[in-house]
Design an enzyme around this catalytic site. Structure first.
Site, PDB file in Angstrom:
ATOM      1  N   ASP A  69     -33.502  -4.534 -32.396  1.00 51.12           N
ATOM      2  CA  ASP A  69     -32.431  -4.858 -33.331  1.00 51.12           C
ATOM      3  C   ASP A  69     -31.956  -3.529 -33.887  1.00 51.12           C
ATOM      4  OD1 ASP A  69     -30.783  -5.518 -35.456  1.00 51.12           O
ATOM      5  OD2 ASP A  69     -32.076  -7.109 -36.233  1.00 51.12           O
ATOM      6  N   SER A 148     -14.644   3.034 -28.367  1.00 54.03           N
ATOM      7  CA  SER A 148     -13.655   2.030 -27.984  1.00 54.03           C
ATOM      8  C   SER A 148     -12.265   2.640 -28.007  1.00 54.03           C
ATOM      9  CB  SER A 148     -13.701   0.843 -28.969  1.00 54.03           C
ATOM     10  OG  SER A 148     -12.658  -0.085 -28.734  1.00 54.03           O
ATOM     11  N   TYR A 161     -13.452  -3.500 -37.139  1.00 57.49           N
ATOM     12  CA  TYR A 161     -14.033  -3.030 -35.887  1.00 57.49           C
ATOM     13  C   TYR A 161     -13.531  -1.619 -35.572  1.00 57.49           C
ATOM     14  CZ  TYR A 161     -14.932  -2.869 -30.829  1.00 57.49           C
ATOM     15  OH  TYR A 161     -15.340  -2.502 -29.560  1.00 57.49           O
ATOM     16  N   LYS A 165     -15.670   1.911 -35.140  1.00 58.80           N
ATOM     17  CA  LYS A 165     -15.639   2.705 -33.911  1.00 58.80           C
ATOM     18  C   LYS A 165     -15.066   4.103 -34.147  1.00 58.80           C
ATOM     19  CE  LYS A 165     -17.498  -0.190 -30.965  1.00 58.80           C
ATOM     20  NZ  LYS A 165     -18.737   0.140 -30.228  1.00 58.80           N
TER      21      LYS A 165
END
Length: 265
Positions: A69, A148, A161, A165
């Protein structure tokens, strides 16, 4: 147009060992397979133990499954220690684990923000820091992080998000400068519209938020991509293998676009 995995050979990778987070599915699964084809023994680490075991069994080549994790320091430490014990060492570290949710910025909840940041950047931080201590002590190694396209261009409906990134790229650049004197290279890949299970979920979310069909969303992705198709996980994996090899020996601190031309700077 061929979409087959590359057959490039990097002899220097044979016999090396890799710790790969998020290796159970999607891009991570493709990276594990691509490394195995080069003779790398891969510790496939994933929060989904069953997925990690499936990938390890599929690729063979000395691969092992490890549970991790990436949000928890103790879990990453245990997973990396297990990797060292089972593989006998580690020279390649790939922080690939990532998540996404989709929402308009003004409707975002604290939980959505925290979830994306806990996995996408805290997970990279913990994986890099814990593994890099070993790499520096060993005097060799390479780190590749998965960022990304959304780390280069802020993406509507993915503001949280994108922010996580962008942070991956900032961390990668800074860490590369710090570790360069020790001979450790640190780079990131920036995939575009990749055909994975994560993308399938995002397509459904985006369609609902925009009030269009999922087919329209996919068509829009392809229309934005000069090379004219959705990206495949293997398209990303082959670049990761290159970055892990000595062929990229003078590259560090880079966020390498693998987007089919969606973004070019």
């Amino acid at each position: 147009m061929s979409t087959a995995p590359s057959r490039a050979v990097f002899p220097d990778l044979a016999g090396r060992r890799a710790f790969l987070t998020g290796g159970g599915t999607g891009i991570g699964r493709a990276i594990a397979a691509a490394l195995a084809r080069q003779g790398v023994a891969v510790a496939v680490a994933d929060i989904d133990r069953a997925a990690a075991e499936r990938t390890a069994a599929e690729i063979g080549a000395g691969a092992v499954a490890v549970t991790v994790d990436v949000r928890r320091r103790d879990s990453v430490e245990a997973a990396f220690s297990e990797t060292l014990a089972r593989l006998g060492g580690c020279e390649i570290v790939i922080a690939n684990a990532g998540v996404s949710t989709m929402q308009r910025a003004l409707e975002l909840t604290d939980a959505e923000w925290d979830f994306n940041f806990d996995v996408n950047i805290r997970g990279v931080f913990l994986t890099n820091q814990i593994a890099a201590r070993h790499l520096v002590a060993a005097g060799r190694g390479v780190i590749v992080n998965t960022a990304s396209l959304a780390a280069k261009v802020g993406a509507p409906l993915l503001a949280h998000y994108s922010a996580s990134k962008f942070a991956v790229l900032g961390w990668t650049q800074a860490l590369a400068r710090e570790l360069a004197p020790a001979g450790i290279r640190v780079n990131a890949v920036c995939p575009g519209f990749v055909k994975t299970g994560m993308q399938s979920r995002e397509v459904e979310w985006e369609a609902a938020l925009r009030g269009v069909t999922p087919e329209r969303v996919i068509n829009d992705y392809v229309a934005q991509t000069p090379l004219g198709r959705l990206e495949l996980p293997e398209d990303v994996a082959d670049v990761v293998v290159f970055l892990a090899s000595e062929s990229a020996r003078f590259m560090t601190g880079q966020g390498v676009n693998v987007t089919g031309g969606v973004y070019t700077t």
